[in-house]
Write a protein that holds these residues in place. Structure first.
Motif, PDB file in Angstrom:
ATOM      1  N   LEU A  10      14.560  75.930  85.176  1.00 58.31           N
ATOM      2  CA  LEU A  10      13.749  77.119  84.938  1.00 58.31           C
ATOM      3  C   LEU A  10      12.472  77.068  85.767  1.00 58.31           C
ATOM      4  CD1 LEU A  10      13.285  79.683  83.153  1.00 58.31           C
ATOM      5  CD2 LEU A  10      12.013  78.197  81.619  1.00 58.31           C
ATOM      6  N   VAL A  11      12.143  78.167  86.429  1.00 57.00           N
ATOM      7  CA  VAL A  11      10.882  78.283  87.150  1.00 57.00           C
ATOM      8  C   VAL A  11       9.944  79.137  86.308  1.00 57.00           C
ATOM      9  CG1 VAL A  11       9.719  79.057  89.244  1.00 57.00           C
ATOM     10  CG2 VAL A  11      12.013  78.075  89.381  1.00 57.00           C
ATOM     11  N   VAL A  12       8.770  78.620  86.036  1.00 57.35           N
ATOM     12  CA  VAL A  12       7.798  79.338  85.217  1.00 57.35           C
ATOM     13  C   VAL A  12       6.713  79.907  86.112  1.00 57.35           C
ATOM     14  CG1 VAL A  12       6.109  79.130  83.363  1.00 57.35           C
ATOM     15  CG2 VAL A  12       8.220  77.809  83.262  1.00 57.35           C
ATOM     16  N   PHE A  13       6.507  81.222  86.040  1.00 59.40           N
ATOM     17  CA  PHE A  13       5.440  81.880  86.783  1.00 59.40           C
ATOM     18  C   PHE A  13       4.342  82.260  85.809  1.00 59.40           C
ATOM     19  CE2 PHE A  13       9.262  82.609  89.248  1.00 59.40           C
ATOM     20  CZ  PHE A  13       8.844  82.183  90.498  1.00 59.40           C
ATOM     21  N   LEU A  14       3.105  81.961  86.164  1.00 60.70           N
ATOM     22  CA  LEU A  14       1.997  82.180  85.260  1.00 60.70           C
ATOM     23  C   LEU A  14       1.499  83.606  85.298  1.00 60.70           C
ATOM     24  CD1 LEU A  14       0.046  78.892  85.923  1.00 60.70           C
ATOM     25  CD2 LEU A  14       1.880  79.345  84.324  1.00 60.70           C
ATOM     26  N   GLY A  15       0.827  84.001  84.226  1.00 62.56           N
ATOM     27  CA  GLY A  15       0.288  85.346  84.104  1.00 62.56           C
ATOM     28  C   GLY A  15      -0.908  85.581  84.995  1.00 62.56           C
ATOM     29  N   SER A  41      12.095  71.403  84.254  1.00 61.52           N
ATOM     30  CA  SER A  41      11.950  72.692  84.909  1.00 61.52           C
ATOM     31  C   SER A  41      10.978  72.599  86.084  1.00 61.52           C
ATOM     32  CB  SER A  41      11.485  73.759  83.903  1.00 61.52           C
ATOM     33  OG  SER A  41      10.191  73.472  83.421  1.00 61.52           O
ATOM     34  N   THR A  42      10.754  73.734  86.740  1.00 58.29           N
ATOM     35  CA  THR A  42       9.831  73.822  87.869  1.00 58.29           C
ATOM     36  C   THR A  42       8.712  74.781  87.498  1.00 58.29           C
ATOM     37  OG1 THR A  42      11.523  73.363  89.532  1.00 58.29           O
ATOM     38  CG2 THR A  42       9.592  74.607  90.271  1.00 58.29           C
ATOM     39  N   VAL A  43       7.476  74.441  87.868  1.00 55.52           N
ATOM     40  CA  VAL A  43       6.339  75.293  87.553  1.00 55.52           C
ATOM     41  C   VAL A  43       5.491  75.523  88.795  1.00 55.52           C
ATOM     42  CG1 VAL A  43       4.787  73.412  86.873  1.00 55.52           C
ATOM     43  CG2 VAL A  43       4.483  75.672  85.872  1.00 55.52           C
ATOM     44  N   ASP A  95      11.158  69.212  88.609  1.00 57.72           N
ATOM     45  CA  ASP A  95      11.660  68.161  87.720  1.00 57.72           C
ATOM     46  C   ASP A  95      10.567  67.649  86.781  1.00 57.72           C
ATOM     47  OD1 ASP A  95      13.421  66.330  86.600  1.00 57.72           O
ATOM     48  OD2 ASP A  95      13.082  64.808  88.150  1.00 57.72           O
ATOM     49  N   LEU A  96       9.967  68.564  86.044  1.00 62.25           N
ATOM     50  CA  LEU A  96       8.858  68.199  85.152  1.00 62.25           C
ATOM     51  C   LEU A  96       9.252  67.122  84.153  1.00 62.25           C
ATOM     52  CD1 LEU A  96       7.244  71.659  84.316  1.00 62.25           C
ATOM     53  CD2 LEU A  96       6.200  69.796  85.608  1.00 62.25           C
ATOM     54  N   ARG A  97       8.308  66.237  83.885  1.00 59.10           N
ATOM     55  CA  ARG A  97       8.486  65.169  82.910  1.00 59.10           C
ATOM     56  C   ARG A  97       7.421  65.302  81.838  1.00 59.10           C
ATOM     57  NH1 ARG A  97       8.894  60.882  87.936  1.00 59.10           N
ATOM     58  NH2 ARG A  97      10.784  61.798  88.834  1.00 59.10           N
ATOM     59  N   THR A 180      30.873  73.238  58.202  1.00 56.50           N
ATOM     60  CA  THR A 180      31.755  73.335  59.362  1.00 56.50           C
ATOM     61  C   THR A 180      31.671  72.072  60.205  1.00 56.50           C
ATOM     62  OG1 THR A 180      32.235  74.585  61.379  1.00 56.50           O
ATOM     63  CG2 THR A 180      29.945  74.455  60.715  1.00 56.50           C
ATOM     64  N   GLU A 181      32.727  71.805  60.931  1.00 56.88           N
ATOM     65  CA  GLU A 181      32.749  70.677  61.860  1.00 56.88           C
ATOM     66  C   GLU A 181      32.471  71.153  63.282  1.00 56.88           C
ATOM     67  OE1 GLU A 181      32.989  67.539  60.922  1.00 56.88           O
ATOM     68  OE2 GLU A 181      33.123  68.233  58.845  1.00 56.88           O
ATOM     69  N   ASP A 182      32.094  72.420  63.425  1.00 54.45           N
ATOM     70  CA  ASP A 182      31.836  72.968  64.751  1.00 54.45           C
ATOM     71  C   ASP A 182      30.641  72.280  65.413  1.00 54.45           C
ATOM     72  OD1 ASP A 182      33.889  74.680  64.283  1.00 54.45           O
ATOM     73  OD2 ASP A 182      32.647  76.476  64.036  1.00 54.45           O
ATOM     74  N   SER A 183      30.610  72.362  66.750  1.00 53.64           N
ATOM     75  CA  SER A 183      29.526  71.804  67.554  1.00 53.64           C
ATOM     76  C   SER A 183      28.599  72.939  67.989  1.00 53.64           C
ATOM     77  CB  SER A 183      30.116  71.157  68.792  1.00 53.64           C
ATOM     78  OG  SER A 183      29.511  69.972  69.088  1.00 53.64           O
ATOM     79  N   PHE A 184      27.281  72.728  67.903  1.00 56.13           N
ATOM     80  CA  PHE A 184      26.303  73.748  68.246  1.00 56.13           C
ATOM     81  C   PHE A 184      25.323  73.195  69.280  1.00 56.13           C
ATOM     82  CE2 PHE A 184      27.253  76.734  64.840  1.00 56.13           C
ATOM     83  CZ  PHE A 184      27.904  75.922  63.907  1.00 56.13           C
ATOM     84  N   TYR A 185      24.876  74.076  70.160  1.00 52.21           N
ATOM     85  CA  TYR A 185      23.753  73.690  71.011  1.00 52.21           C
ATOM     86  C   TYR A 185      22.970  74.910  71.442  1.00 52.21           C
ATOM     87  CZ  TYR A 185      26.986  74.417  75.022  1.00 52.21           C
ATOM     88  OH  TYR A 185      27.889  74.910  75.934  1.00 52.21           O
ATOM     89  N   CYS A 186      21.684  74.672  71.736  1.00 53.84           N
ATOM     90  CA  CYS A 186      20.810  75.755  72.147  1.00 53.84           C
ATOM     91  C   CYS A 186      20.291  75.496  73.554  1.00 53.84           C
ATOM     92  CB  CYS A 186      19.633  75.925  71.183  1.00 53.84           C
ATOM     93  SG  CYS A 186      18.371  74.643  71.306  1.00 53.84           S
ATOM     94  N   ALA A 187      19.894  76.574  74.203  1.00 54.36           N
ATOM     95  CA  ALA A 187      19.320  76.486  75.547  1.00 54.36           C
ATOM     96  C   ALA A 187      18.321  77.621  75.709  1.00 54.36           C
ATOM     97  CB  ALA A 187      20.406  76.592  76.608  1.00 54.36           C
ATOM     98  N   VAL A 188      17.488  77.506  76.714  1.00 48.78           N
ATOM     99  CA  VAL A 188      16.613  78.608  77.100  1.00 48.78           C
ATOM    100  C   VAL A 188      17.230  79.250  78.328  1.00 48.78           C
ATOM    101  CG1 VAL A 188      14.363  79.167  78.103  1.00 48.78           C
ATOM    102  CG2 VAL A 188      14.504  77.693  76.096  1.00 48.78           C
ATOM    103  N   LYS A 189      17.304  80.570  78.348  1.00 46.58           N
ATOM    104  CA  LYS A 189      17.936  81.279  79.458  1.00 46.58           C
ATOM    105  C   LYS A 189      17.299  80.859  80.778  1.00 46.58           C
ATOM    106  CE  LYS A 189      19.914  85.791  80.371  1.00 46.58           C
ATOM    107  NZ  LYS A 189      20.053  87.162  79.857  1.00 46.58           N
ATOM    108  N   GLY A 190      18.128  80.515  81.759  1.00 46.32           N
ATOM    109  CA  GLY A 190      17.639  80.039  83.037  1.00 46.32           C
ATOM    110  C   GLY A 190      17.633  78.529  83.144  1.00 46.32           C
TER     111      GLY A 190
END
Length: 200
Positions: A10-15, A41-43, A95-97, A180-190
């Motif tokens: 993800l590339v973050v552009f500031l306001g 991500s990249t900033v 490659d932010l840490r 449930t035995e289902d697997s779940f995961y979340c992400a941020v778009k991009g």
């Protein structure tokens, strides 16, 4: 329940909120005072500056620990500077840490005695990772895609159930009913590397 994360793009552009700090002809204007970005991500950080008449600028650089970031081994291969003819100065960090969380400042040095100026307090950046938090009642389970700070630019959260996209929303919450035995995961778009929750 297992959680894991990996890199992201993800590339973050500031306001456009300007922060002007200066004296005696010196100033550094940052486009924002703070930012929250995801690990991996990249900033881009932006600023412009002024300096007293009669001076000639010899050096400009971004830093966190006095040293030019391009010379800091912790940022080797991850930072680039860009300047334009309109006095815009951009610092790109890839490659932010999490240890990149710091105040980023811009320094101007001229050819005159005492011709140095640092734009304090700089841009305060917090780097966070995605985590899944689980809240369970007797009838339902709610998963929260969580970060330690509020992400810049109001991102869209994506939830996957058994690798199938089941929700895209500005809310980080996802609820389901019954065990449930289902697997779940979340992400941020991009971003291509989510936080995973195997809820059992």
């Amino acid at each position: 329940m297992a959680l894991r994360t990996a890199g992201s793009v993800l590339v973050v552009f500031l306001g456009s909120v300007a922060v002007v700090l200066g004296q005696d002809g010196w100033s550094v204007t940052y486009t924002t005072q703070s930012i929250c970005a995801l690990k991996g991500s990249t900033v881009d950080l932006f600023c412009s500056y002024t300096y007293p008449s009669g001076h000639t600028v010899t050096t400009t650089f971004w830093f966190t620990k006095i040293v030019n970031l391009r010379d800091d081994p912790d940022y080797k291969g991850r930072v680039t500077y860009r300047s334009d003819r309109m006095n815009g100065h951009t610092l790109k960090i890839t490659d932010l840490r999490e240890k990149d969380s710091a105040a980023y400042k811009f320094k101007v040095i001229t050819d005159q005695t005492g011709g140095k100026y640092t734009g304090d307090p700089g841009v305060n950046m917090s780097v966070t990772d995605l985590q899944v938090k689980v809240t369970t009642t007797w009838w339902s389970t709610t998963l929260t895609c969580s970060t330690t700070c509020t992400l810049t630019d109001n991102p869209t959260y994506i939830w996957y159930r058994n690798s199938k996209n089941v929700q895209e929303d500005s809310s980080p919450l996802y609820s389901f009913y019954l065990k449930t035995e289902d697997s779940f995961y979340c992400a941020v778009k991009g971003i291509n590397s989510p936080a995973v929750c195997e809820c059992d």
